[in-house]
Structure formats: C-alpha cells, structure tokens
Motif scaffolding. Structure first.
Motif, PDB file in Angstrom:
ATOM      1  N   TRP A 143       0.963   8.857   8.359  1.00  0.00           N
ATOM      2  CA  TRP A 143       1.296   8.683   7.144  1.00  0.00           C
ATOM      3  C   TRP A 143       2.167  10.051   6.872  1.00  0.00           C
ATOM      4  O   TRP A 143       2.524  10.168   5.479  1.00  0.00           O
ATOM      5  CB  TRP A 143       0.089   8.449   6.113  1.00  0.00           C
ATOM      6  N   CYS A 199       4.619  10.573   3.185  1.00  0.00           N
ATOM      7  CA  CYS A 199       4.510  11.317   2.414  1.00  0.00           C
ATOM      8  C   CYS A 199       5.554  12.726   2.171  1.00  0.00           C
ATOM      9  O   CYS A 199       5.877  12.971   1.135  1.00  0.00           O
ATOM     10  CB  CYS A 199       2.780  12.138   2.565  1.00  0.00           C
ATOM     11  N   LEU A 244       1.066   3.969  -3.119  1.00  0.00           N
ATOM     12  CA  LEU A 244       0.511   5.410  -2.776  1.00  0.00           C
ATOM     13  C   LEU A 244       1.748   6.285  -2.993  1.00  0.00           C
ATOM     14  O   LEU A 244       1.493   7.379  -3.688  1.00  0.00           O
ATOM     15  CB  LEU A 244       0.055   5.418  -1.304  1.00  0.00           C
ATOM     16  N   LEU A 288       0.947  -1.423   0.120  1.00  0.00           N
ATOM     17  CA  LEU A 288      -0.084  -0.004   0.139  1.00  0.00           C
ATOM     18  C   LEU A 288       0.708   1.361  -0.105  1.00  0.00           C
ATOM     19  O   LEU A 288       0.676   2.189  -0.618  1.00  0.00           O
ATOM     20  CB  LEU A 288      -0.939   0.044   1.340  1.00  0.00           C
ATOM     21  N   SER A 289       2.026   1.247   0.911  1.00  0.00           N
ATOM     22  CA  SER A 289       2.952   2.450   0.835  1.00  0.00           C
ATOM     23  C   SER A 289       3.394   2.819  -0.426  1.00  0.00           C
ATOM     24  O   SER A 289       3.650   3.943  -0.926  1.00  0.00           O
ATOM     25  CB  SER A 289       3.878   2.080   2.051  1.00  0.00           C
ATOM     26  N   GLY A 313       2.200   6.964  -7.013  1.00  0.00           N
ATOM     27  CA  GLY A 313       1.129   7.439  -7.330  1.00  0.00           C
ATOM     28  C   GLY A 313       1.135   8.960  -6.869  1.00  0.00           C
ATOM     29  O   GLY A 313       0.725   9.714  -7.599  1.00  0.00           O
ATOM     30  N   LEU A 314       1.403   9.352  -5.461  1.00  0.00           N
ATOM     31  CA  LEU A 314       1.596  10.609  -5.337  1.00  0.00           C
ATOM     32  C   LEU A 314       2.549  11.337  -6.082  1.00  0.00           C
ATOM     33  O   LEU A 314       2.328  12.459  -6.615  1.00  0.00           O
ATOM     34  CB  LEU A 314       1.905  10.698  -3.645  1.00  0.00           C
TER      35      LEU A 314
END
Length: 293
Positions: free
Chosen positions: A243, A247, A200, A196-197, A203-204
């Motif tokens: 998170w 990020c 994400l 998941l990390s 994609g970020l």
C-alpha cells in the motif's frame, strides 16, 4: 444476420459500454459500470446520458478501426464517457453541447488508441484531459454558454463523511455524497479492494488537506480526493498487496491539486496523471535494482 446473432452482439456491445464506464475508475467490470451509471443518473439524467453517449461513441469508434480487444475491455469507452461528462460540466446543456459529445468522445478514443500503440506508459485519462482543456479554451475564446454551477444537496451527514464520499464521486463530476456512496458500492461489486482503495485514498487526502490547512470548502466538496482515488487504484496493481505506492500517489496528487488551484488552472484529472506516472516509473526503475542487489 439472424435474430439470435443480433441479440448476442447487442448483449456483448452492452457489456463493452458498461466496462467502459467501469474503466473510468480503472475497473473493467460491467457490474461496476451498471451501478456507476446509476450513480450518475441519481444526480443528473443529463450527465448520465452524456456519459453513456460518450462511452457508446468511443466504443463504436474502437470497433470500427478493428480494436476489438480494447473495446471489449472498455479501453475505448472510458475516455469517451469522461469526455461526455466533461462537456456537460463545461457547456450549458443544449444542442451545441449534445452535438459535441460523439465527435469529441471519438477524438479522445482515437488519442488513447494512438497512445497505447506508441507508448509503454498507460494514457489513463490523458485524452479526456486534453480534449476537455481544448473545449474550455474554445468556450472561453468564443464566449460559448457555460454550464451553471450546481449547488450540491446536503443530506445532513457528518462533514467528513460527505467529503470522503464526494471525493469518490467527483471522479465522475458527482458532488452529491449519496451518489459517491453508490460509486463505492459499484466499485465493491466489481472488486472489493478497489472500493477499499478508493475510500482510504479519499479519506487520507481529506485528513492531509485538513492538517495542511487547505481550504475547507474544497475539502468538503471532495476536490482533494478524486485524483487520489484514481492514483491509488492505478498504483495498487503495480505491486499488489503493498500500500506504500498508492499512498504516495494519493498524497502527491493532493499536492499537485493544490498547486493547480494556486495557479488558477483547471486540474481535471491531471494531478492523478502526473502523480501516477511519476510514482509508477520510479517504482519500475527501482524494481530491477532491487532484484540485482
């Protein structure tokens, strides 16, 4: 040594090798390592062989100097695995390139072992980066035969999906989005939150790169995602369940990656290292202050 002991050692050593491959994504999982190695083989048997040989050399070196704990956790193998991949990305496959895999993998393992013994900050992929930069400089100075630039296969998927998956796969020099999908599967088998990390973070940074107007071809090739994938995974465990740090690390690695490109310097995973060390140290310094308040 009895046959049973030989078999037991062989199985244990195999798990060490696979954990070393898994640790490329900071994941000490033999199950993840199996699928990740399969993802490399999907794109290139040459890359898979170099990855496995590098992991084997680094792990064997660790055992030879008595670092059983590091070898069992894959810590002596992953820089070797990355170094093997890096050699085949720099030099044309041939006797010279293959002859360098084992010694340079051992050099990277030695560097990582020395770093862990002297510094509280994790080395992560720094040994691989330094060894590969030295190889690049030597190849340029000596005019060594360079690896051909491969053209990635286009499975016809949506461009954003390809960019996201390539961002995950480029950690291991994989530009086929299907190989990137296999990497995500491997991470999910090892630790679902790691997958998941990774997804994400890739994609970020794909979205941020598009918003900032960074070169679209580089974004589609996943070049803005792979450092972010590693930064997010490294920072995910600093404060589990939060998170913000992953990020921040991912976005900082994106900015650093663009800086390396502007300076025409080979980044490898240096943006990941700089971003992670910066955010990690800032978070660790802030934690005692928050508790004191």
């Amino acid at each position: 040594m009895p046959l049973r002991d030989h078999a037991s050692f062989g199985a244990a050593f195999g798990r060490m090798l696979l954990r070393g491959v898994g640790q490329v994504y900071l994941l000490p999982s033999a199950r993840a390592g199996v699928v990740l190695l399969g993802a490399v083989a999907w794109q290139s048997w040459t890359l898979a062989g170099a990855c496995l040989l590098g992991a084997l050399a680094g792990t064997a070196w660790g055992l030879s100097v008595g670092d059983a704990a590091g070898s069992r956790a894959g810590l002596d193998g992953y820089n070797g695995a990355l170094t093997g991949l890096g050699i085949m990305a720099v030099l044309a496959p041939g006797p010279l390139a293959w002859s360098l895999v084992a010694p340079l993998a051992c050099l990277a393992a030695w560097f990582a072992h020395a770093w862990r013994g002297r510094c509280a900050v994790p080395p992560y992929t720094a040994p691989f980066v330094l060894v590969t930069w030295l190889l690049m400089a030597a190849a340029a100075g000596l005019g060594l035969p360079r690896a051909a630039v491969a053209v990635a296969a286009d499975p016809g998927w949506n461009g954003a999906a390809q960019g996201l998956l390539r961002g995950v796969g480029q950690v291991m020099f994989l530009d086929d989005p299907r190989a990137g999908a296999l990497c995500l599967l491997g991470l999910a088998l090892g630790a679902p939150r790691a997958a998941l990390s990774a997804g994400l973070a890739s994609g970020l940074c794909l979205l941020a790169a598009s918003w900032a107007g960074f070169p679209a071809d580089a974004a589609r090739m996943g070049l803005y995602g792979f450092n972010a994938v590693l930064a997010a995974e490294a920072l995910r465990t600093v404060r589990p369940g939060r998170w913000l740090l992953p990020c921040l690390g991912a976005l900082l690695s994106l900015g650093l990656m663009r800086g390396f490109q502007a300076l025409e310097l080979p980044p490898l995973t240096a943006p990941f290292l700089l971003a992670t060390w910066t955010v990690r140290q800032a978070a660790l310094r802030r934690a005692p202050q928050a508790r004191a308040a």
